[in-house]
Scaffold this motif. Sequence first.
Motif, PDB file in Angstrom:
ATOM      1  N   THR A  42       9.434 -23.928 -23.624  1.00 37.89           N
ATOM      2  CA  THR A  42       9.544 -24.383 -22.237  1.00 37.89           C
ATOM      3  C   THR A  42      10.973 -24.730 -21.841  1.00 37.89           C
ATOM      4  O   THR A  42      11.298 -24.742 -20.658  1.00 37.89           O
ATOM      5  N   CYS A  44      13.458 -22.877 -22.756  1.00 33.04           N
ATOM      6  CA  CYS A  44      14.159 -21.588 -22.863  1.00 33.04           C
ATOM      7  C   CYS A  44      14.991 -21.487 -24.134  1.00 33.04           C
ATOM      8  O   CYS A  44      16.037 -20.833 -24.161  1.00 33.04           O
ATOM      9  N   THR A 128      -0.503 -24.627 -21.635  1.00 27.85           N
ATOM     10  CA  THR A 128       0.772 -23.931 -21.391  1.00 27.85           C
ATOM     11  C   THR A 128       1.267 -24.118 -19.962  1.00 27.85           C
ATOM     12  O   THR A 128       2.410 -23.766 -19.658  1.00 27.85           O
ATOM     13  N   ALA A 132       5.548 -25.389 -16.718  1.00 34.81           N
ATOM     14  CA  ALA A 132       5.670 -23.931 -16.663  1.00 34.81           C
ATOM     15  C   ALA A 132       6.332 -23.474 -15.369  1.00 34.81           C
ATOM     16  O   ALA A 132       6.274 -24.150 -14.334  1.00 34.81           O
ATOM     17  N   VAL A 136       4.694 -17.963 -15.559  1.00 34.91           N
ATOM     18  CA  VAL A 136       3.718 -18.474 -16.529  1.00 34.91           C
ATOM     19  C   VAL A 136       2.488 -19.003 -15.804  1.00 34.91           C
ATOM     20  O   VAL A 136       1.341 -18.775 -16.235  1.00 34.91           O
ATOM     21  N   TYR A 161       4.734 -15.493 -23.595  1.00 38.57           N
ATOM     22  CA  TYR A 161       6.160 -15.381 -23.915  1.00 38.57           C
ATOM     23  C   TYR A 161       6.868 -14.370 -23.008  1.00 38.57           C
ATOM     24  O   TYR A 161       8.046 -14.544 -22.676  1.00 38.57           O
ATOM     25  N   ARG A 164       7.279 -16.295 -19.744  1.00 39.00           N
ATOM     26  CA  ARG A 164       8.291 -17.339 -19.909  1.00 39.00           C
ATOM     27  C   ARG A 164       9.695 -16.739 -19.935  1.00 39.00           C
ATOM     28  O   ARG A 164      10.656 -17.344 -19.433  1.00 39.00           O
ATOM     29  N   ASP A 167      10.702 -16.281 -16.397  1.00 44.17           N
ATOM     30  CA  ASP A 167      11.063 -17.565 -15.779  1.00 44.17           C
ATOM     31  C   ASP A 167      12.445 -18.028 -16.231  1.00 44.17           C
ATOM     32  O   ASP A 167      13.233 -18.534 -15.423  1.00 44.17           O
ATOM     33  N   CYS A 168      12.742 -17.876 -17.503  1.00 40.85           N
ATOM     34  CA  CYS A 168      14.042 -18.302 -18.016  1.00 40.85           C
ATOM     35  C   CYS A 168      15.162 -17.429 -17.460  1.00 40.85           C
ATOM     36  O   CYS A 168      16.268 -17.911 -17.172  1.00 40.85           O
TER      37      CYS A 168
END
Length: 249
Positions: A42, A44, A128, A132, A136, A161, A164, A167-168
């Motif tokens: 979470t 990153c 999760t 988030a 996610v 993953y 995520r 998102d990162c």
Amino acid sequence: MAFNGGKTHMRRKLSAGVLMALVLLIPAAPAAAQAETSGLDTACQTVERKLYTDIRELVTIDPDTAADAEILVVAKQILAAAKADSLPVLPRAMQERLEGTAEDLRAFLKKGMNTAWTADLRISVTRTLTGAGANVQAAAQKVLDNGTIDASLAYLNEGLYAARALDCASQPTPSATPSATPSATPSATTTATPVPSSSASADTPDGEGGGLPLTGADTGTVAGVGGALLLLGGAGYLIGRRRRSRFVA
């Protein structure tokens, strides 16, 4: 009769050998399912993924026809895998069946196990969502709406993953320039305070120390005093000379 007795004895030995092999495989089954793969957490940061075991693959027997000993071995394998995945429901339910009768355990493997495991996977997907990002959240909600075991496993082991990572990647990169500029500016632009010169060198009686010459009103005073001394000296000289002339006469 002797032949039949020998066959029965061989079957018992074979069953005992299979049972021993299954017992030895109990701790290895969850470890083999947990492949070491990296992913983002979470924050990153790159970490090792938490991969969930497909417990259905551990049921390698037919619960209707398997012997009680085989049911027991499979149940213990499932319990070990559920504990390794930190599932909240299935381990407790399986432990209760292991402490009960063989028929209760057999019935649980046939139906109750999937019900408890499905609840565990749904709880794991919901967890999760804490902290988030948008990708996610969208992927998790889609799985929760689907509700199947396959969808939950695919999300927990892969989809989470992948979402995520998106998102990162969408997060802005922090710049180091603003934090460095304020600390450097004051030291570079600070004006040095002039150090005042000591007044002792200008005030010394003997004039040593490199003091500046006296000017202005102080100079006039010194000149006046000097002139008066010269006049007094001249007058004294004349008076002394007249007295000397009288004495000679």
